[in-house]
Scaffold this active site. Structure first.
Site, PDB file in Angstrom:
ATOM      1  CG  ASN A  10      31.340  32.185  35.534  1.00 30.29           C
ATOM      2  OD1 ASN A  10      30.806  31.728  36.274  1.00 30.29           O
ATOM      3  ND2 ASN A  10      31.752  31.813  34.795  1.00 30.29           N
ATOM      4  NE  ARG A  17      35.472  33.214  36.752  1.00 25.58           N
ATOM      5  CZ  ARG A  17      35.602  33.667  35.047  1.00 25.58           C
ATOM      6  NH1 ARG A  17      35.326  35.129  34.396  1.00 25.58           N
ATOM      7  NH2 ARG A  17      36.201  33.071  34.176  1.00 25.58           N
ATOM      8  CG  ASN A  73      34.277  39.902  28.932  1.00 26.17           C
ATOM      9  OD1 ASN A  73      34.274  38.618  27.989  1.00 26.17           O
ATOM     10  ND2 ASN A  73      35.616  40.014  29.561  1.00 26.17           N
ATOM     11  CD  GLU A  97      35.687  39.065  21.669  1.00 30.23           C
ATOM     12  OE1 GLU A  97      35.034  39.252  20.235  1.00 30.23           O
ATOM     13  OE2 GLU A  97      36.603  37.935  21.968  1.00 30.23           O
ATOM     14  CG  HIS A  99      38.712  39.006  25.968  1.00 32.21           C
ATOM     15  ND1 HIS A  99      37.521  37.787  26.471  1.00 32.21           N
ATOM     16  CD2 HIS A  99      38.524  38.647  24.558  1.00 32.21           C
ATOM     17  CE1 HIS A  99      36.572  37.665  25.063  1.00 32.21           C
ATOM     18  NE2 HIS A  99      38.030  37.739  23.870  1.00 32.21           N
TER      19      HIS A  99
END
Ligand code: DQA
Length: 162
Positions: A10, A17, A73, A97, A99
């Protein structure tokens, strides 16, 4: 030096979004900024996005012998995927990582990251700027590794000469 950027499900819909959470920036614009920074620092960079868990596992595995660092991510798979965690752990390549949102301020099921424990670090809640921070962090990690290797080689050379 080469960094591979892996984007989970996504994230191809960024800009459309839930803009109230993820902001207006499209993924390709984030990547354009990262490419500019990589070019400035003479680092090779490659981008990959997939909505499929197995494809992400495959891409992580393909980094062996090809990439020096991974910025990932894993999106929703962060909270569910033992397979992606195991792949990161298996390849032994420094991984950061990212986000966009602060996952700890959101629903409880997002508070847990299965992948964070096998990453060198995690950057959250900084929006698209988090990817830039990850690039800076990754360059630092790679420079430290290079310096350690050079010091080790110098020690071995000294021993060989003794
Ligand atoms: C995300 C956070 C995840 O919980 C979510 O499923 C995403 C995006 C982030 O970048 O904030 O798809 O990884």
């Amino acid at each position: 030096m080469k960094i591979v950027v892996i984007q989970g499900p996504n994230l191809n819909m960024l800009g459309v979004r839930e803009r109230n959470i993820y902001g207006p920036m499209k993924l390709e614009d984030i990547h354009k900024q990262m490419k500019g920074f990589a070019d400035q620092n003479k680092v090779e960079i490659e981008f990959f996005q997939s909505n499929l868990e197995g494809e992400i596992v495959d891409r992580i595995q393909e980094c062996v012998g090809d990439a020096d660092g991974i910025i990932i991510n894993p999106a929703a798979y962060t909270h569910t995927s033992i397979a992606i965690r195991d792949a990161i752990s298996a390849v032994q390549i420094p991984t950061l990582e990212v986000h966009l949102s602060n996952i700890h301020q959101r629903e409880e099921f997002r508070h847990k990251s299965l992948t964070a424990a096998v990453c060198a670090g995690q950057i959250i809640g900084m929006g698209p700027f988090g990817y830039h921070l990850a690039m800076v962090g990754m360059l630092q990690i790679l420079n430290e590794i290079q310096a350690m290797r050079q010091a080790q080689a110098a020690r071995e050379q000294t021993q060989a000469n003794a």
